[in-house]
Design an enzyme around this catalytic site. Structure first.
Site, mmCIF file in Angstrom:
data_model
loop_
_atom_site.group_PDB
_atom_site.id
_atom_site.type_symbol
_atom_site.label_atom_id
_atom_site.label_comp_id
_atom_site.label_asym_id
_atom_site.label_seq_id
_atom_site.Cartn_x
_atom_site.Cartn_y
_atom_site.Cartn_z
ATOM 1 C CE LYS A 4 -33.068 58.037 -12.922
ATOM 2 N NZ LYS A 4 -33.509 59.330 -13.391
HETATM 3 N N1 GLU Z 1 -36.203 61.593 -14.272
HETATM 4 C C1 GLU Z 1 -35.793 62.942 -14.024
HETATM 5 C C2 GLU Z 1 -34.303 63.005 -13.708
HETATM 6 O O1 GLU Z 1 -33.552 62.143 -14.084
HETATM 7 C C3 GLU Z 1 -36.661 63.639 -13.004
HETATM 8 C C4 GLU Z 1 -36.692 63.039 -11.649
HETATM 9 C C5 GLU Z 1 -37.741 63.665 -10.739
HETATM 10 O O2 GLU Z 1 -38.344 64.645 -11.137
HETATM 11 O O3 GLU Z 1 -37.923 63.157 -9.651
HETATM 12 O O4 GLU Z 1 -33.826 63.966 -13.160
#
Ligand code: GLU
Length: 408
Positions: free
Chosen positions: A97
């Site tokens: 993240k």
């Molecule tokens: N931000 C989204 C999550 O928390 C998607 C992450 C992604 O698609 O890589 O799952």
């Protein structure tokens, strides 16, 4: 919260002490200073972060968040949850993240573009289609991904669509990616209703957060026949016990940008919204919304965690004493987004694109398998759905680490 949940599962699975630290600590954590020129000519430095939790199963994968509360600890927790989410759904990824501490609502479009490009530039040594692939999260969108893809591609000297997912379809994005998280949430709610034996047409839903995930989930639930009686965004909440006309609300949003002020519902606070009596409660905003303060007062039969980490471990203990509530835990409930991101990455790597029907069909198959595995384990071992989902996610990573051994 993420570490606390991990410890609970590690105790339950009796993971040896020496494996715990390997599973728990993020592999790489980056903090970067991002100077950009504001529109008024001044220079401001923002803080950017990226945490890659583990690299055992393939590249890392996860969103990029623009929000004033973004900090290294929050990003590390969200990266760990991404790991268990990818593992639970069988994706060949570790979790990651990233984020920038900023209020995107207070930056102009060109300031956001400069900030995004600067962040991407600073991250170039640490990312790549086989290293770490970003995607939208709170406060970012397809345009953010397009700027990242362009910055990275310009650096490489050729177009690299597979560096990010959640891009515009015209740049190699996947059909259905934008809707996939919300549609996945609605699919899993439907499955939970089957399990509990209640009819969608008679059910009511409350959705906290009317962004990309919450609004699509609300619409999908309404199409299944549920009455969406309350919704909210950062500006406040709305309640109409007969059901909110979401299509009219969309018209209001087009001109007003926020849900508040919609004439066909009465205003309510965020706190009231969470304890409104309903069949399905969907927290689709930020972390730590259901806490020890309100967990005893929520009045739903299904708690569908569309956000990451909306329920604290203290609230979990209270909910454990309330067997009438069926929890679809975050790493399962919102996994539709990253699963479709995986499809987007595969399509980009092969330069071979699928129809929306193919994407949705494959998405629901993966969610169905993950849901059934979680439900079966939860029932067989008499543990919560959260503990079951986390156990399945953590176990696969532990086994992979074991097979690979310890280098050197
Ligand atoms: N931000 C989204 C999550 O928390 C998607 C992450 C992604 O698609 O890589 O799952």
């Amino acid at each position: 919260m993420a570490a606390q949940q991990f410890d609970l599962v590690a105790d339950r699975l009796q993971i040896p002490e020496e494996d715990r630290a390997r599973l728990k600590f993020p592999k790489r954590s980056m903090v970067v200073a991002l100077p950009i020129r504001r529109d008024n000519g001044s220079v401001e430095v923002f803080s950017g972060y990226r945490v890659q939790h583990h690299l055992t199963l393939g590249p890392t994968k996860g969103g990029l968040r623009y929000h004033p509360d973004v900090a290294l600890g929050e990003v590390a927790a969200l990266a760990m949850w991404m790991s268990w989410k990818c593992s639970l759904t069988g994706l060949p990824y570790g979790g990651a993240k990233g984020g920038i501490a900023c209020d995107p609502g207070k930056l102009s479009n060109s300031e956001l573009e400069r900030l995004t490009r600067r962040y991407t530039q600073e991250m170039i040594p640490f990312i790549g289609p086989q290293v770490d692939i970003m995607a939208p999260d709170v406060g970012t969108n397809e345009q953010t991904m397009a700027w990242m893809m362009d910055t990275y591609s310009t650096h490489m000297g050729y177009t690299v669509p597979s560096i990010v997912t959640g891009k515009p379809v015209g740049l190699g994005g996947s059909l259905g990616r934008r809707e996939s998280t919300g549609r996945g949430v609605a699919y899993l709610i439907n499955r939970a209703m089957d399990v509990l034996g209640f009819e969608p047409a008679k059910a009511t839903a409350v959705v906290q957060g009317y962004g990309n995930v919450g609004s699509v989930a609300a619409h999908s639930l309404a199409k299944q026949g549920l009455h969406v009686i309350a919704v909210s965004d950062a500006s406040g909440g709305l309640l109409n016990e007969k059901g909110i006309d979401l299509w009219k609300l969309d018209e209001h949003l087009k001109s007003q940008k926020v849900v508040t002020g919609f004439s066909e519902a009465q205003p309510i606070s965020n706190e009231q919204l969470l304890v409104t009596k309903c069949d399905v409660l969907v927290p689709a905003a930020l972390e730590r919304q259901i806490t020890e303060k309100n967990a005893a007062r929520i009045q739903c039969r299904i708690l569908a965690e569309a956000a990451n980490g909306p329920t604290t471990p203290e609230a979990d203990e209270i909910i454990a004493q309330r067997p009438e509530i069926f929890v679809i835990p975050d790493i399962l409930c919102n996994a539709g987004g990253v699963v479709t991101s995986y499809f987007e990455w595969v399509q980009d790597l092969q330069s071979f694109f699928w129809t929306e029907t193919e994407v949705m069909d494959k998405l629901f198959r993966i969610l169905e398998t993950a849901f059934m595995h979680t439900l079966t384990m939860s029932r067989k071992e008499e543990i919560s759905m959260r503990l079951a989902a986390l156990s399945l996610g953590i176990k696969r990573v532990q086994e992979a680490k074991k097979m690979r051994g310890l280098f050197p």
